[in-house]
Design a protein around this motif. Sequence first.
Motif, PDB file in Angstrom:
ATOM      1  N   VAL A  85     -22.258  -7.943 -23.608  1.00 41.36           N
ATOM      2  CA  VAL A  85     -21.489  -6.736 -23.891  1.00 41.36           C
ATOM      3  C   VAL A  85     -22.385  -5.572 -24.297  1.00 41.36           C
ATOM      4  N   HIS A  86     -23.321  -5.808 -25.200  1.00 41.70           N
ATOM      5  CA  HIS A  86     -24.132  -4.698 -25.703  1.00 41.70           C
ATOM      6  C   HIS A  86     -24.925  -4.002 -24.594  1.00 41.70           C
ATOM      7  N   THR A  89     -22.410  -2.325 -21.991  1.00 42.65           N
ATOM      8  CA  THR A  89     -21.699  -1.164 -22.533  1.00 42.65           C
ATOM      9  C   THR A  89     -22.627   0.031 -22.685  1.00 42.65           C
ATOM     10  N   MET A  93     -22.328   3.588 -20.560  1.00 40.33           N
ATOM     11  CA  MET A  93     -22.195   4.883 -21.222  1.00 40.33           C
ATOM     12  C   MET A  93     -23.358   5.809 -20.857  1.00 40.33           C
ATOM     13  N   LEU A 183     -16.628   1.583 -30.198  1.00 41.47           N
ATOM     14  CA  LEU A 183     -16.374   1.024 -28.874  1.00 41.47           C
ATOM     15  C   LEU A 183     -16.902  -0.399 -28.777  1.00 41.47           C
ATOM     16  N   LEU A 184     -18.137  -0.623 -29.204  1.00 47.88           N
ATOM     17  CA  LEU A 184     -18.736  -1.960 -29.139  1.00 47.88           C
ATOM     18  C   LEU A 184     -17.965  -2.953 -30.005  1.00 47.88           C
ATOM     19  N   ILE A 187     -14.707  -4.051 -28.184  1.00 50.43           N
ATOM     20  CA  ILE A 187     -14.921  -4.951 -27.039  1.00 50.43           C
ATOM     21  C   ILE A 187     -15.375  -6.326 -27.505  1.00 50.43           C
TER      22      ILE A 187
END
Length: 319
Positions: A85-86, A89, A93, A183-184, A187
């Motif tokens: 995810v990190h 994401t 962005m 946001l992180l 998610i």
Amino acid sequence: MTGDRVRWTNGVRRRSLLNPVYAAALLFHPAWIPPALDPSIDTLRRVRTIAGLLTCFGVHVALADFSIPSPLSKINNVVLILLTVHPVTVGVMLLVWRKRGHQVRTLRVPVLRGFILLASYVGALLILIQLTIASPESETSPGAEMIHIGVALWLFCFVIVASLAVIKNLFGSAAIHPSLPALLATIITWLAALLDLNTDEVVLGVVLVLSGPVTVTAVAVLELSRLRRHHGIELLTHPGAPPQPGQPRPGGGADFQPFWFAVPVTRPLFAEDGSPNPVAQLTPGTWYLAVEQRCEGLVAQTQDGHRGVLRDSSDIERG
């Protein structure tokens, strides 16, 4: 970025690193992470941290799921989620900001630092797993066994404090964009919760598991809303990266987006009325908020609320 960069720490004593609590706080809450833009946002991040912790541990407490294989499998899930995810994401962005006309090359330092934090945290988790699974052999001397237990306990305390830090700062993502931690967190929390839904207690499991991400999402929405309404910061527009050639540059007024910055050397902050006497001194290693661009210089705000004009903004580092 140009000029001297903010150090990871403001100084460290070697003896202090023997304390796992201090060592974890030093590594996972470094000096280059900018503080919250105002106390309300900091409070929201604390609430989000508590909700994230409840998501991680509340289900196991309520369902009495204390078996060793289960926590280890949860840690494996966390590692997988973080490693996926990190980077994804942040990469998405960066592409969004670039497509909207911002130079994202200036963000390479905070992005790299965030990846270092992520790798360090994942590495500590994996080492802790290995120390938990592995046990000293029967022929091992009592001294070696004590060392094994001591290292495992030190690392356990280290990981606990590190987890508290990264749940709040999300690997320093606020240095990339003030809205990115919210946001992180949203998610990551939802993915972790969905992986926890495979329980026999269906109704209880759904209520307990989903209450955490719902709370985190609500707090994240409030955080993003406050950033937008009170500071003019939106997720799709980067406040710290300068526009590409041909795009309008910040010059005060409605087009200016606030951003955090640090100075390479000590510089005076002068009063906004033009008086020659400094109202404060900006020092290296501390983040300050730029709130307006004027012809006489950059209007900056210190962390204690003082405002003034920074007449020399050369070689500053944007956060």
